[in-house]
Design a protein around this motif. Structure first.
Motif, mmCIF file in Angstrom:
data_model
loop_
_atom_site.group_PDB
_atom_site.id
_atom_site.type_symbol
_atom_site.label_atom_id
_atom_site.label_comp_id
_atom_site.label_asym_id
_atom_site.label_seq_id
_atom_site.Cartn_x
_atom_site.Cartn_y
_atom_site.Cartn_z
ATOM 1 N N VAL A 245 15.171 44.390 -0.066
ATOM 2 C CA VAL A 245 14.130 43.971 -1.012
ATOM 3 C C VAL A 245 14.082 42.444 -1.089
ATOM 4 C CG1 VAL A 245 13.484 43.947 -3.461
ATOM 5 C CG2 VAL A 245 14.106 46.103 -2.358
ATOM 6 N N VAL A 246 15.243 41.805 -1.175
ATOM 7 C CA VAL A 246 15.298 40.337 -1.223
ATOM 8 C C VAL A 246 14.692 39.748 0.047
ATOM 9 C CG1 VAL A 246 16.870 38.346 -1.178
ATOM 10 C CG2 VAL A 246 17.224 40.174 -2.847
ATOM 11 N N LEU A 247 15.035 40.302 1.193
ATOM 12 C CA LEU A 247 14.457 39.813 2.451
ATOM 13 C C LEU A 247 12.948 40.015 2.474
ATOM 14 C CD1 LEU A 247 17.129 40.992 5.044
ATOM 15 C CD2 LEU A 247 16.643 38.644 4.329
ATOM 16 N N LEU A 248 12.489 41.164 1.997
ATOM 17 C CA LEU A 248 11.057 41.436 1.944
ATOM 18 C C LEU A 248 10.349 40.455 1.005
ATOM 19 C CD1 LEU A 248 8.737 43.271 2.871
ATOM 20 C CD2 LEU A 248 9.230 44.729 0.920
ATOM 21 N N ILE A 249 10.907 40.252 -0.175
ATOM 22 C CA ILE A 249 10.314 39.295 -1.121
ATOM 23 C C ILE A 249 10.266 37.905 -0.502
ATOM 24 C CG2 ILE A 249 10.636 38.111 -3.341
ATOM 25 C CD1 ILE A 249 11.837 40.760 -4.406
ATOM 26 N N SER A 250 11.344 37.541 0.213
ATOM 27 C CA SER A 250 11.423 36.194 0.786
ATOM 28 C C SER A 250 10.304 35.915 1.791
ATOM 29 C CB SER A 250 12.799 35.955 1.414
ATOM 30 O OG SER A 250 12.936 36.644 2.636
ATOM 31 N N LEU A 251 9.732 36.955 2.377
ATOM 32 C CA LEU A 251 8.599 36.771 3.292
ATOM 33 C C LEU A 251 7.377 36.217 2.559
ATOM 34 C CD1 LEU A 251 8.774 40.121 5.299
ATOM 35 C CD2 LEU A 251 9.263 37.834 6.194
ATOM 36 N N PHE A 252 7.297 36.486 1.258
ATOM 37 C CA PHE A 252 6.114 36.149 0.468
ATOM 38 C C PHE A 252 6.340 35.016 -0.537
ATOM 39 C CE2 PHE A 252 5.705 40.503 1.871
ATOM 40 C CZ PHE A 252 4.420 40.517 2.390
ATOM 41 N N VAL A 253 7.496 34.380 -0.485
ATOM 42 C CA VAL A 253 7.813 33.332 -1.458
ATOM 43 C C VAL A 253 7.859 31.977 -0.746
ATOM 44 C CG1 VAL A 253 9.550 32.480 -3.077
ATOM 45 C CG2 VAL A 253 9.102 34.928 -2.929
#
Length: 187
Positions: free
Chosen positions: A64-72
Motif C-alpha cells: 500500500v505504501v509503495l502504491l501510494i508513493s506512485l501518486f505522491v
C-alpha cells in the motif's frame, strides 16, 4: 500549506516511489549478493500464528505504501524536501550497513557486528527512518499515516523475532539484549 496539499495525489515521474522503491531494491540486492544471509532473512519457518499475521499485514501495508508513493509528488525545491532528503541519505547508509552486517554474519551466529553493536534492530530502524524521510520530502499526510501503521506492525514483527532469538540463542542473546538497545537509544 493546507491539509488538502498534504493528501495530494498525482501520478508522476518525480514522486515518492523513487526513494520508496530504492529501499526495496537494496533488500533484493543484498539477498542476491549474500545468498545465505538472504535465505536467513526470509526464513519464516519459526513463525507462530501471531508472527504470520504480523508478517502478512506488513507485506500488505508495504505494498500500500509503495502504491501510494506512485501518486505522491516529492516537494522538490522546498525545505521539507531538503530535510527529508538528508534524513533519507542518513537512513540509506545505515540501512545498507545493517544489511551488510546481517548478510555477512555466518548462519547460526547472533548478528552483533557493525551497527548491531548499537541496536538490535537496525534494519527495521533505518527502513522506518527512511520511510519517514520520504513522508517529509513529499509532505504527505496520507503517506505518513500508512507509514506509521507500518511501523507499529513492524514492532510486532520485531517482538516475535526477539522471542525466536531468545529461544534459539538462549543466554548469549539475553546478554546481547541486556547490553544493546532495541532501537539505538530506546530500549
Amino acid at each position: 500549506m493546507a491539509i488538502s496539499d498534504l493528501v495530494q495525489l498525482q501520478l508522476g515521474w518525480l514522486n515518492a516511489w523513487i526513494p520508496s522503491f530504492a529501499l526495496v531494491l537494496i533488500q533484493f540486492l543484498y539477498m542476491l549478493l549474500y545468498k545465505e544471509g538472504g535465505k536467513r532473512a526470509v526464513d519464516t519457518s519459526w513463525h507462530t500464528a501471531k508472527d504470520k499475521r504480523y508478517a502478512t499485514l506488513s507485506y500488505i501495508i508495504q505494498l500500500v505504501v509503495l502504491l501510494i508513493s506512485l501518486f505522491v509528488p516529492l516537494q522538490i525545491g522546498t525545505p521539507l524536501f531538503m530535510a527529508g532528503s538528508l534524513l533519507f541519505a542518513f537512513a540509506l547508509v545505515g540501512f545498507m550497513a545493517a544489511f551488510h552486517a546481517y548478510a555477512s554474519t555466518p548462519k547460526g551466529e547472533i548478528v552483533v557486528r557493525g551497527v548491531y553493536r548499537l541496536s538490535r534492530n537496525p534494519m527495521y530502524f533505518f527502513y522506518e527512518v527512511g520511510a519517514l524521510a520520504i513522508c517529509i520530502a513529499a509532505a504527505s499526510l496520507l503517506l505518513l499515516l500508512a507509514t506509521i501503521f507500518l511501523i507499529l506492525v513492524m514492532h510486532g514483527i520485531i517482538l516475535g523475532e526477539e522471542q525466536y532469538c531468545m529461544t534459539t540463542y538462549g543466554e548469549d542473546y539475553a546478554l546481547y539484549k541486556a547490553r544493546t538497545p532495541r532501537y539505538f537509544l530506546l530500549k
